[in-house]
Design a protein around this motif. Structure first.
Motif, PDB file in Angstrom:
ATOM      1  N   VAL A 192       0.938  -1.288   0.110  1.00  0.00           N
ATOM      2  CA  VAL A 192       0.077   0.094  -0.004  1.00  0.00           C
ATOM      3  C   VAL A 192       0.932   1.201  -0.093  1.00  0.00           C
ATOM      4  CG1 VAL A 192      -1.565   1.375   1.152  1.00  0.00           C
ATOM      5  CG2 VAL A 192      -1.835  -1.244   1.244  1.00  0.00           C
ATOM      6  N   GLN A 193       0.544   2.061  -0.935  1.00  0.00           N
ATOM      7  CA  GLN A 193       1.198   3.419  -1.022  1.00  0.00           C
ATOM      8  C   GLN A 193       0.367   4.494  -0.178  1.00  0.00           C
ATOM      9  OE1 GLN A 193       4.768   2.123  -2.964  1.00  0.00           O
ATOM     10  NE2 GLN A 193       4.221   4.138  -1.949  1.00  0.00           N
ATOM     11  N   GLY A 194       0.888   5.323   0.603  1.00  0.00           N
ATOM     12  CA  GLY A 194       0.220   6.426   1.093  1.00  0.00           C
ATOM     13  C   GLY A 194      -0.665   7.359   0.298  1.00  0.00           C
ATOM     14  N   PHE A 195      -0.121   7.525  -0.974  1.00  0.00           N
ATOM     15  CA  PHE A 195      -0.761   8.475  -1.673  1.00  0.00           C
ATOM     16  C   PHE A 195      -0.507   8.309  -2.989  1.00  0.00           C
ATOM     17  CE2 PHE A 195      -1.660  13.154  -3.096  1.00  0.00           C
ATOM     18  CZ  PHE A 195      -2.512  13.582  -2.029  1.00  0.00           C
ATOM     19  N   CYS A 196      -1.257   8.932  -3.929  1.00  0.00           N
ATOM     20  CA  CYS A 196      -1.126   8.461  -5.511  1.00  0.00           C
ATOM     21  C   CYS A 196      -1.329   9.927  -6.231  1.00  0.00           C
ATOM     22  CB  CYS A 196      -1.981   7.366  -5.964  1.00  0.00           C
ATOM     23  SG  CYS A 196      -1.489   6.833  -7.558  1.00  0.00           S
ATOM     24  N   VAL A 197      -0.322  10.213  -7.085  1.00  0.00           N
ATOM     25  CA  VAL A 197      -0.708  11.355  -8.127  1.00  0.00           C
ATOM     26  C   VAL A 197      -0.370  10.695  -9.503  1.00  0.00           C
ATOM     27  CG1 VAL A 197       0.001  13.611  -8.991  1.00  0.00           C
ATOM     28  CG2 VAL A 197       0.054  13.042  -6.436  1.00  0.00           C
ATOM     29  N   GLY A 198      -1.248  11.132 -10.224  1.00  0.00           N
ATOM     30  CA  GLY A 198      -0.841  10.731 -11.752  1.00  0.00           C
ATOM     31  C   GLY A 198      -0.019  11.641 -12.388  1.00  0.00           C
ATOM     32  N   ASN A 252      -1.483   7.731 -15.158  1.00  0.00           N
ATOM     33  CA  ASN A 252      -2.339   8.810 -15.115  1.00  0.00           C
ATOM     34  C   ASN A 252      -3.448   8.701 -13.743  1.00  0.00           C
ATOM     35  OD1 ASN A 252      -4.586   7.335 -15.845  1.00  0.00           O
ATOM     36  ND2 ASN A 252      -3.664   7.333 -17.924  1.00  0.00           N
ATOM     37  N   ALA A 253      -4.114  10.011 -13.734  1.00  0.00           N
ATOM     38  CA  ALA A 253      -5.192   9.898 -12.464  1.00  0.00           C
ATOM     39  C   ALA A 253      -6.164   8.495 -12.623  1.00  0.00           C
ATOM     40  CB  ALA A 253      -5.912  11.011 -12.655  1.00  0.00           C
ATOM     41  N   ASN A 254      -6.423   8.299 -13.854  1.00  0.00           N
ATOM     42  CA  ASN A 254      -7.397   7.279 -13.868  1.00  0.00           C
ATOM     43  C   ASN A 254      -6.702   5.718 -13.419  1.00  0.00           C
ATOM     44  OD1 ASN A 254      -9.372   8.712 -15.421  1.00  0.00           O
ATOM     45  ND2 ASN A 254      -8.279   8.174 -17.287  1.00  0.00           N
ATOM     46  N   GLU A 255      -5.336   5.639 -13.488  1.00  0.00           N
ATOM     47  CA  GLU A 255      -4.675   4.646 -12.937  1.00  0.00           C
ATOM     48  C   GLU A 255      -4.619   4.562 -11.571  1.00  0.00           C
ATOM     49  OE1 GLU A 255      -2.027   3.810 -16.844  1.00  0.00           O
ATOM     50  OE2 GLU A 255      -1.526   5.209 -15.509  1.00  0.00           O
ATOM     51  N   CYS A 256      -4.488   5.762 -10.944  1.00  0.00           N
ATOM     52  CA  CYS A 256      -4.465   6.114  -9.566  1.00  0.00           C
ATOM     53  C   CYS A 256      -5.890   5.737  -8.999  1.00  0.00           C
ATOM     54  CB  CYS A 256      -4.343   7.588  -9.189  1.00  0.00           C
ATOM     55  SG  CYS A 256      -2.309   7.827  -9.370  1.00  0.00           S
ATOM     56  N   TYR A 257      -6.963   6.017  -9.595  1.00  0.00           N
ATOM     57  CA  TYR A 257      -8.218   5.716  -9.107  1.00  0.00           C
ATOM     58  C   TYR A 257      -8.388   4.245  -9.014  1.00  0.00           C
ATOM     59  CZ  TYR A 257      -9.558  10.306 -11.342  1.00  0.00           C
ATOM     60  OH  TYR A 257      -9.488  11.625 -11.555  1.00  0.00           O
ATOM     61  N   ALA A 258      -7.787   3.506 -10.029  1.00  0.00           N
ATOM     62  CA  ALA A 258      -7.911   1.981 -10.123  1.00  0.00           C
ATOM     63  C   ALA A 258      -7.057   1.440  -9.103  1.00  0.00           C
ATOM     64  CB  ALA A 258      -7.540   1.486 -11.605  1.00  0.00           C
ATOM     65  N   ALA A 259      -5.916   1.915  -8.614  1.00  0.00           N
ATOM     66  CA  ALA A 259      -4.909   1.586  -7.743  1.00  0.00           C
ATOM     67  C   ALA A 259      -5.680   1.588  -6.380  1.00  0.00           C
ATOM     68  CB  ALA A 259      -3.716   2.426  -7.669  1.00  0.00           C
ATOM     69  N   MET A 260      -6.581   2.783  -6.072  1.00  0.00           N
ATOM     70  CA  MET A 260      -7.104   3.036  -4.927  1.00  0.00           C
ATOM     71  C   MET A 260      -8.172   1.726  -4.759  1.00  0.00           C
ATOM     72  SD  MET A 260      -8.898   5.980  -2.973  1.00  0.00           S
ATOM     73  CE  MET A 260      -8.280   6.435  -1.288  1.00  0.00           C
ATOM     74  N   ALA A 261      -8.813   1.611  -5.681  1.00  0.00           N
ATOM     75  CA  ALA A 261      -9.883   0.655  -5.918  1.00  0.00           C
ATOM     76  C   ALA A 261      -9.482  -0.627  -5.457  1.00  0.00           C
ATOM     77  CB  ALA A 261     -10.956   0.761  -7.136  1.00  0.00           C
ATOM     78  N   ALA A 262      -8.061  -0.899  -6.191  1.00  0.00           N
ATOM     79  CA  ALA A 262      -7.568  -2.412  -5.923  1.00  0.00           C
ATOM     80  C   ALA A 262      -6.986  -2.485  -4.713  1.00  0.00           C
ATOM     81  CB  ALA A 262      -6.526  -2.341  -7.200  1.00  0.00           C
ATOM     82  N   GLY A 263      -7.053  -1.408  -3.730  1.00  0.00           N
ATOM     83  CA  GLY A 263      -6.501  -1.457  -2.400  1.00  0.00           C
ATOM     84  C   GLY A 263      -5.263  -1.206  -2.153  1.00  0.00           C
ATOM     85  N   LYS A 264      -4.426  -0.468  -3.360  1.00  0.00           N
ATOM     86  CA  LYS A 264      -2.941  -0.219  -3.219  1.00  0.00           C
ATOM     87  C   LYS A 264      -2.788   1.301  -2.887  1.00  0.00           C
ATOM     88  CE  LYS A 264      -1.536  -3.731  -6.408  1.00  0.00           C
ATOM     89  NZ  LYS A 264      -0.511  -3.741  -7.642  1.00  0.00           N
ATOM     90  N   VAL A 265      -3.662   1.910  -2.476  1.00  0.00           N
ATOM     91  CA  VAL A 265      -3.514   3.306  -2.035  1.00  0.00           C
ATOM     92  C   VAL A 265      -4.385   3.844  -1.031  1.00  0.00           C
ATOM     93  CG1 VAL A 265      -3.423   5.816  -3.159  1.00  0.00           C
ATOM     94  CG2 VAL A 265      -2.950   4.184  -4.799  1.00  0.00           C
ATOM     95  N   GLY A 266      -3.550   4.500  -0.033  1.00  0.00           N
ATOM     96  CA  GLY A 266      -4.355   4.865   1.217  1.00  0.00           C
ATOM     97  C   GLY A 266      -5.241   6.250   0.958  1.00  0.00           C
TER      98      GLY A 266
END
Lengths: 420, 288
Positions: A183-189, A250-264
């Protein structure tokens, strides 16, 4: 003339008249057949099909023809269409395109078509996104603002029981939730310059930075902007709360990463709640934190706009289609499928919009703010994104990168200030 | 009779000449003309050579030019050296070589954009097959960020482009090798020439016409190779993989700055013309 011959001539003339009439009817029908060309950006939503079928049924002789353009290719495709004089009647546009296309006279000002009742039905802030120098060049199609989202379970596991109220607390929470590589604490595309601006601008405003100063002059290298970029990029470079792959994501990949449980935690759109819920995760939108000294508490109002092109030969029909989309049942179809916030007054009171997460977005309405309306906004936004990229790749310091951007834009922009 | 033949000759070349003038001559002249204007949303303004002089101070242009030269040189070197090597291996007619030729055609026939997207997924740090393979055989401990780092992103695009382009080079060399009379090699063998001597004294000189053509088109195609960079890296991160053609596209169709885009196109045109003329002069021999 003998009677028999007279009858034959009359019959022949009658037949000719019938044939001529039938031909004329066919010709008239053919001329009445109209094709309304509509360009959509993004995916092929189900609602588009419903709209096409309903509109065609209500308007015999009208065919609605769609062209789908991927989001990332939108500006390029529209620029090519405008340059070639081959635009559709109507097009789905980013709000940032309005000033440029209006200046290039590629869009029709809708003021002469828009009755007071039509105008009053649009949420004023949303309609403002399509306004440029006193004229309205489109109507709101989708509004999907961005606010901070947090994985509540990870937050609790990190020993934090209240949503962060300051930007310093946001950074601190990102550090606490950061458990790479799981899990990463944050995500930016960071991979797409537009997304660096779009997703993070609330934080930028919170630091007191903006693209133009209060007098409308370009100010991308203000001290506040340098402080903001320093803190944002340090979350990547020093805190390492973002995955190295964020550089190309990109941002869409960040959204997907959070939905996959990889982003806090990260900025996202209302649809994030459902994306997470589909994977049995709880991601909740939280209000933007209080600003730093000199900053503003604002949420970016992102409105995609539906505009009419100047080359349209069916302007009345095109506006009829715009009115058709304004009907509450059509608006709600769109909002539900896309997960957007309301853009018309009539649907706003519907229970759907009073439920989570939309109510959390609507609660922040008083803080809504648009991006600057500049005819070369794409250049400014992309330049900003590239300047941030140069910092995260370690090429330049925030100060040097933003100073270089300011110098470059001062040379490149036709008018390096906001149009009055 | 002679006059009639001359008229007929003119009539016969007229369609081709008209085609060239319309679809090559006019666009070139129009690009040259546009490069003298500053274009923006307010219209066009004649600026003379200002677009050209401003390139001298444009850091991004310097980066793009350097990237393009490195990209072209790397592509051409890989294509020619490995293309020739594979052609030599395949020149013997065996079942394996027949099979390999068919496989190469498949790579060549794959559209560039499709190939680019496929390679982008292969190099994906999170879900890519390459990282998955390397992790499974324990060559790496953590996923490699192939497309995040400028150097590895450039390398990834280079590999993808090479995969797509080298079958052409191979087939071109293969056709050249098959045209060399076997008697020459037999005579050399009788004279006791080693494999290296046969390659240097027979194969290379007789492949020169093919080599000239391959080098020429490889330089032009590599320089103008748009799809792989655009699809795999979009010029990023921070423009570090941006090459001339992607930058022309970005300035023209991304920012509607056709003046600057045309200036870059003219520079690219001149650059390629000069390189092509030099190549022609270096490799041209009277027997070709």
């Amino acid at each position: 003339m003998r009677p028999g011959r007279t009858v034959k001539v009359l019959v022949l003339l009658t037949l000719l008249a019938v044939v001529a009439g039938a031909t004329g009817l066919v010709a008239a029908t053919a001329s009445a057949a109209v094709t309304l060309k509509v360009a959509w950006m993004g995916g092929n939503m189900k609602v588009y099909k419903v709209w096409k079928e309903t509109f065609e049924a209500e308007n015999p002789g009208v065919t609605v023809e769609y062209q789908l353009i991927p989001y990332a290719e939108g500006p390029t495709v529209y620029n090519t269409m405008i340059q070639g004089g081959n635009t559709p009647d109507l097009g789905y546009l980013f709000m940032g395109m309005i000033p440029e296309y209006a200046e290039r006279k590629a869009l029709v000002a809708l003021d002469e078509y828009m009755k007071p009742a039509d105008r009053a039905n649009w949420v004023p802030a949303a309609l403002d996104a399509a306004e440029y120098r006193g004229k309205v060049y489109g109507v709101p199609l989708i509004a999907a603002n961005r606010t901070l989202y947090v994985r509540t379970d990870l937050m609790k596991a990190a020993g934090v029981h209240e949503a962060p109220r300051t930007w310093a607390q946001v950074r601190d929470l990102a550090r606490k939730m950061n458990k790479p590589p799981a899990v990463q604490g944050f995500c930016v595309g960071f991979g797409r310059p537009k997304h660096i601006m779009q997703e993070q601008i609330s934080m930028m405003w919170g630091y007191g930075a903006d693209f133009f100063d209060k007098d409308g002059r370009l100010a991308v290298n203000s001290p506040a902007a340098v402080r903001y970029v320093t803190d944002l990029t340090n979350m990547f470079l020093q805190d390492k709360v973002m995955a190295p792959s964020n550089v190309t994501m990109n941002a869409n990949e960040c959204y997907a990463a959070m939905a996959a449980g990889k982003v806090g935690m990260m900025f996202s759109l209302p649809g994030q709640t459902k994306m997470c819920a589909d994977n049995k995760l709880e991601c909740l939108p939280i209000p933007n934190p209080e600003p730093n000294a000199g900053g503003q508490k604002n949420m970016l109002l992102i409105v995609d706009v539906f505009g009419m092109f100047a080359n349209s030969r069916n302007k009345d029909l095109a506006y009829k289609f715009i009115q058709f989309l304004q009907r509450p049942e059509h608006r709600q179809l769109m909002d539900v499928e896309f997960g957007g916030v309301p853009v018309t007054m009539k649907v706003g009171s519907d229970p759907y919009y009073q439920s989570a997460p939309l109510k959390d977005y609507i609660a922040q309405t008083s803080t809504l703010k648009l991006t600057p309306k500049h005819p070369e906004w794409t250049k400014i936004q992309d330049g900003w994104g590239e300047a941030v990229q140069k910092v995260i790749t370690g090429d330049l310091t925030p100060e040097k990168s933003l100073n270089a951007l300011q110098d470059r834009l001062m040379k490149q922009l036709v008018v390096p200030s906001l149009p009055k | 009779m002679e006059r009639r033949m001359r008229i007929l000759a003119y009539v016969l070349i007229t369609p081709a000449t008209a085609w060239l003038l319309l679809f090559f001559g006019y666009p070139i002249l129009d690009t040259l003309h546009t490069s003298l204007f500053k274009t923006s949303y307010v219209g066009e303004r004649f600026v003379g050579l200002a677009n050209y002089t401003s390139l001298l101070e444009d850091d991004l242009f310097h980066l793009v030019l350097t990237n393009t030269i490195v990209w072209t040189l790397a592509n051409v070197s890989l294509n020619v050296v490995l293309g020739l090597g594979v052609a030599l291996l395949l020149s013997r007619s065996t079942r394996l070589s027949e099979c390999a030729r068919t496989t190469l055609i498949l790579a060549w026939a794959t559209p560039f954009v499709v190939a680019g997207i496929t390679w982008k997924w292969i190099f994906s740090s999170e879900y890519g097959h390459l990282n998955s393979l390397l992790l499974s055989v324990r060559l790496i401990d953590a996923p490699v960020q192939w497309l995040t780092n400028a150097h590895s992103a450039f390398l990834a695009a280079l590999i993808a482009r090479f995969w797509s382009a080298f079958p052409f080079t191979t087939f071109a060399f293969l056709s050249g090798l098959q045209a060399i009379p076997a008697e020459l090699y037999e005579a050399a063998l009788v004279d006791g020439a080693t494999a290296r001597q046969r390659f240097r004294s027979i194969t290379l000189p007789l492949l020169r016409p093919v080599m000239t053509a391959v080098l020429l088109v490889s330089v032009i195609w590599s320089f103008n190779s748009f799809a792989f960079i655009y699809v795999m890296t979009a010029g990023g991160p921070a423009n570090k993989t941006q090459i001339m053609v992607t930058e022309i596209f970005r300035r023209g169709f991304g920012y509607f700055n056709f003046g600057e885009a045309s200036t870059l196109a003219v520079v690219a045109f001149v650059f390629l013309t000069v390189v092509s003329v030099i190549q022609w002069q270096l490799f041209y021999r009277e027997e070709f």
